[in-house]
Design an enzyme around this catalytic site. Structure first.
Site, short mmCIF file in Angstrom:
data_model
loop_
_atom_site.label_atom_id
_atom_site.label_comp_id
_atom_site.label_asym_id
_atom_site.label_seq_id
_atom_site.Cartn_x
_atom_site.Cartn_y
_atom_site.Cartn_z
N ASP A 145 -6.78 -10.68 0.25
CA ASP A 145 -6.75 -8.96 -0.05
C ASP A 145 -6.29 -8.37 1.39
O ASP A 145 -5.73 -8.91 2.27
CB ASP A 145 -8.06 -8.78 -0.60
CG ASP A 145 -9.20 -8.53 0.56
OD1 ASP A 145 -8.92 -8.81 1.50
OD2 ASP A 145 -10.29 -8.38 0.21
N SER A 146 -6.25 -7.01 1.02
CA SER A 146 -5.67 -6.09 2.23
C SER A 146 -6.44 -6.46 3.65
O SER A 146 -5.97 -6.12 4.45
CB SER A 146 -5.86 -4.69 1.56
OG SER A 146 -5.34 -4.44 0.46
N HIS B 104 0.87 -1.14 0.16
CA HIS B 104 -0.17 0.04 0.00
C HIS B 104 0.83 1.32 -0.10
O HIS B 104 1.62 1.42 0.77
CB HIS B 104 -1.14 -0.20 1.15
CG HIS B 104 -1.93 -1.32 1.12
ND1 HIS B 104 -1.34 -2.52 1.64
CD2 HIS B 104 -3.30 -1.40 0.72
CE1 HIS B 104 -2.37 -3.37 1.81
NE2 HIS B 104 -3.57 -2.60 1.12
#
Length: 195
Positions: free
Chosen positions: A110-111, A67
């Site tokens: 995922d995140s 990120h």
């Protein structure tokens, strides 16, 4: 571990098959002999050729998510998952110019550490900058469908840039998901092994 198909995962599979079959139908509608094929005709031909005449099978292994620290608050990035465990499978081919085409499906964490499936078409223009033709650089795009937990697993279309560094059968491929502050702006990378 038992794999069960929920109504959402069935919807994802059907969306992916519809995506492929739509371009298969488009490629069957040939352009007149004296005109250059349209963008849609070329896209349909490439999808159809990759689906019917693939040259290799591919194993995908997600290796990193990052990120962008300039676009996120630290408390957000501290909570996010940046180890996208998962795997994928695809088929691919090189065209007459040596460019890469692929159809693939992959699932990864995922995140938010939730499963995210993605499937679609990938294209890369390939360059061989050294005398060693086994070393290649690629630049292209991927277009497909993904499903995310934070979107209630509704099929979402994706069109993303893609780049790669390859040697023989192993490729390091990556994309960047653009976004706004605290949303998107994610570098995602995976290894692809041809067999």
């Amino acid at each position: 571990m038992r794999l069960t198909l929920t109504s959402r995962s069935r919807l994802f599979v059907l969306s992916s098959l519809l995506f492929i079959s739509t371009f298969d139908v488009l490629s069957a509608q040939a352009a007149p002999a004296n005109t250059a094929p349209s963008f849609w005709q070329r896209a349909g031909d490439n999808l159809s050729d990759t689906w019917h005449h693939w040259q290799s099978q591919d194993l995908y292994v997600p290796v990193m998510t990052w990120h962008n620290r300039w676009t996120y608050d630290k408390e957000k990035t501290d909570r996010y998952n940046e180890r996208p465990w998962g795997a994928g499978y695809g088929v691919s081919r090189l065209d007459c110019d040596g460019d890469w085409h692929s159809l693939y499906m992959m699932a990864f964490k995922d995140s938010f550490n939730k499963w995210e499936p993605i499937g679609g078409y990938g294209y890369e223009k390939r360059w061989r900058p050294l005398e060693d033709q086994d070393f290649q650089l690629g630049l292209g795009f991927t277009a497909g469908v993904t499903l995310r937990d934070n979107w209630n697993y509704i099929p979402l279309p994706v069109l993303l840039p893609m780049a790669s560094l390859s040697y023989q059968r192993l490729s390091f491929q990556a994309t960047y998901i653009p976004g706004t502050y605290n949303n998107g702006n994610v570098f995602f990378a995976w290894l692809r092994w041809q067999f």
